[in-house]
Design a protein around this motif. Sequence first.
Motif, short mmCIF file in Angstrom:
data_model
loop_
_atom_site.label_atom_id
_atom_site.label_comp_id
_atom_site.label_asym_id
_atom_site.label_seq_id
_atom_site.Cartn_x
_atom_site.Cartn_y
_atom_site.Cartn_z
N ASN A 1 0.83 -1.22 0.00
CA ASN A 1 0.00 0.00 0.00
C ASN A 1 0.86 1.26 0.00
N ASN A 2 1.96 1.22 0.80
CA ASN A 2 2.83 2.41 0.85
C ASN A 2 3.50 2.67 -0.49
N ARG A 3 3.87 1.58 -1.19
CA ARG A 3 4.57 1.76 -2.46
C ARG A 3 3.66 2.07 -3.64
N TYR A 4 2.48 1.43 -3.65
CA TYR A 4 1.64 1.48 -4.87
C TYR A 4 0.27 2.11 -4.66
N GLY A 5 -0.04 2.55 -3.44
CA GLY A 5 -1.37 3.12 -3.18
C GLY A 5 -2.24 2.11 -2.42
N GLU A 6 -3.36 2.61 -1.90
CA GLU A 6 -4.20 1.77 -1.02
C GLU A 6 -4.90 0.67 -1.82
N VAL A 7 -4.34 -0.50 -1.83
CA VAL A 7 -4.93 -1.63 -2.56
C VAL A 7 -5.52 -2.66 -1.60
N PHE A 8 -4.80 -2.93 -0.50
CA PHE A 8 -5.20 -4.04 0.37
C PHE A 8 -5.76 -3.56 1.71
N VAL A 9 -6.71 -4.32 2.23
CA VAL A 9 -7.16 -4.15 3.61
C VAL A 9 -6.11 -4.84 4.49
N VAL A 10 -5.70 -4.18 5.56
CA VAL A 10 -4.69 -4.78 6.46
C VAL A 10 -5.43 -5.60 7.53
N PRO A 11 -5.26 -6.93 7.50
CA PRO A 11 -6.08 -7.78 8.39
C PRO A 11 -5.49 -7.95 9.79
N GLU A 12 -6.31 -8.47 10.69
CA GLU A 12 -5.83 -8.79 12.04
C GLU A 12 -6.09 -10.25 12.33
N ALA A 13 -5.19 -10.88 13.09
CA ALA A 13 -5.42 -12.27 13.50
C ALA A 13 -6.35 -12.26 14.70
N THR A 14 -7.31 -13.21 14.75
CA THR A 14 -8.03 -13.40 16.01
C THR A 14 -7.76 -14.81 16.48
N VAL A 15 -7.25 -14.89 17.71
CA VAL A 15 -6.80 -16.16 18.28
C VAL A 15 -7.61 -16.42 19.55
N PRO A 16 -8.21 -17.61 19.69
CA PRO A 16 -9.06 -17.83 20.87
C PRO A 16 -8.25 -17.79 22.18
N LYS A 17 -8.93 -17.39 23.28
CA LYS A 17 -8.23 -17.30 24.59
C LYS A 17 -7.86 -18.69 25.10
N VAL A 18 -8.75 -19.65 24.89
CA VAL A 18 -8.48 -21.03 25.35
C VAL A 18 -8.56 -21.96 24.14
N GLY A 19 -7.58 -22.85 24.03
CA GLY A 19 -7.61 -23.83 22.92
C GLY A 19 -6.83 -23.38 21.70
N ALA A 20 -6.05 -22.31 21.84
CA ALA A 20 -5.32 -21.78 20.67
C ALA A 20 -4.10 -22.63 20.32
N ARG A 21 -3.62 -23.44 21.26
CA ARG A 21 -2.49 -24.33 20.96
C ARG A 21 -2.69 -25.62 21.74
N VAL A 22 -3.47 -26.52 21.15
CA VAL A 22 -3.72 -27.82 21.77
C VAL A 22 -2.48 -28.67 21.53
N MET A 23 -2.00 -29.31 22.60
CA MET A 23 -0.74 -30.05 22.48
C MET A 23 -0.99 -31.54 22.25
N ASP A 24 0.04 -32.20 21.74
CA ASP A 24 -0.01 -33.65 21.49
C ASP A 24 -0.15 -34.37 22.85
#
Length: 335
Positions: free
Chosen positions: A162-185
Motif C-alpha cells: 500500500n505504501n509503495r503502490y497506493g491503497e490496494v489491500f485491507v490490512v487484516p488482524e489475527a483473532t486467536v481464541p483465549k483457550v484452545g489456541a495451541r492444543v498439544m499432542d
Amino acid sequence: MARVLSGIQPTGDLHLGNYLGAVRHWAQDQHEADAYFCVVDLHALTVPREPGELRAKTAETALALIAAGLDPAVCTLFVQSQVPEHTQLSWLLECVASMGELRRMTQFKDKAKDSDSARVGLFTYPVLQAADILLYDADRVPVGDEQRQHIELCRDLAIRFNNRYGEVFVVPEATVPKVGARVMDLQEPTNKMSKSSESPRGVILVLDEPEVIERKIKRAVTDPTSQIRFDPEHKPGVSNLLQILAASIGGDPVALADDFTDYASLKAATSDAVIELLRPVRERYLELATDPKGAEDLLTAGAEKAQSVAAATLARAEDAIGLYRPSRQNAASQA
Ligand code: AQP
C-alpha cells in the motif's frame, strides 16, 4: 459487515487442535461476518504428496468442515486451487517480500531443518497465505496460535504494498481464541497436536469413535507428581488436559484445576467432554459422506463466488503495480 477469511490444509484428518483452535470459531464467525473459508490444497504441496491422496483428503476436509458446522448457504466455502488468483497475487507479493523476513518464519525453520532438499514452496508458503487473505479484503483471520507470525507477515506485506503502490489491500488482524489456541499432542505435550504427528496416539481426530477418544485420553502423558494445576511450562501434559476440558465446556483451565484431586478423574471428565463435543460432528460427517457429489457442487459454487471477489482485488493490485492491461486501463480512463 466485517469480512473474515481462514483456511485449512488437506494434509491429514481434522484433529481436535484444528477444531478447538480454529474451525469451531469459524462456525460462529459465519453468522457474524461475511465469511470465506478455504481448503488450502496448494499449501499441502510444500512437502511430497501422493496425488490420489491429496485429491481425496481435499474432498474429505471440505466435508469435515461442513460437518463441523460450516454452512455453504451462509459462508463461502471453496478449494484454494480452484481460484487461480491466489497464485497470481502470490507472485506479486513475492516481489515485495524479502528473503530475510521469510527466513525468520519459525514454521519454515522447524519444517525445513536447514535441508537443501526443502522445497522452495515451503519457504514462500507464508506469501501464498498472505495472498489467500488479502484477495478477500479480510478484516479478520481467525487462526490458532502458531499462525500469528504468518498473519504478522501478511500485514507487513499489505502495508508495504500500500505504501509503495497506493491503497490496494485491507490490512487484516489475527483473532486467536483465549483457550484452545495451541492444543498439544497427548503423548508429547511440548509439541502441538498436528496432522503430520508421528504419534497417532497423541492426536485426537474429530472423527475418532468415542472409545478411541477415551483410550487416547486415558493414556495421555501426565507427570509423576499427582498435583493438578495449570502450569504449561512445568506440567505440560496436565495443563493440556485442563486446556482441552476448558475449551470443550467453555471454562477456565486455571479454575478447573481446583475441581480435581487425581489424574483419573481429570482424564474421565476431559474424555466425556470431548466425546460430547465431537459426537454431532462425527454423526453429521457420516451422513454427508453418503452423498459426496452434494459437497462437490457446493464447492464449485463456492469457488465461483470466491473468484468474483478475488478477481477484483487482483485487478486492483495488477493496475497499481503497473502491469499492462490496456482494455481495463482504457475503460478506466474513459469512465
Ligand atoms: N494444535 C493446534 N491447536 C490449535 N489450533 C491449531 N491449528 C492447527 N493445529 C492446532 C489451527 O488449525 C487451523 C488449520 O490448520 P492448518 O491445517 O492450516 O495448519 P497446520 O498448522 O498445518 O496444522 P497441522 O495439523 O499442524 O498440519 P501439519 O501437520 O500438516 O503441519 C489453523 O488456524 C491453525 O492455527
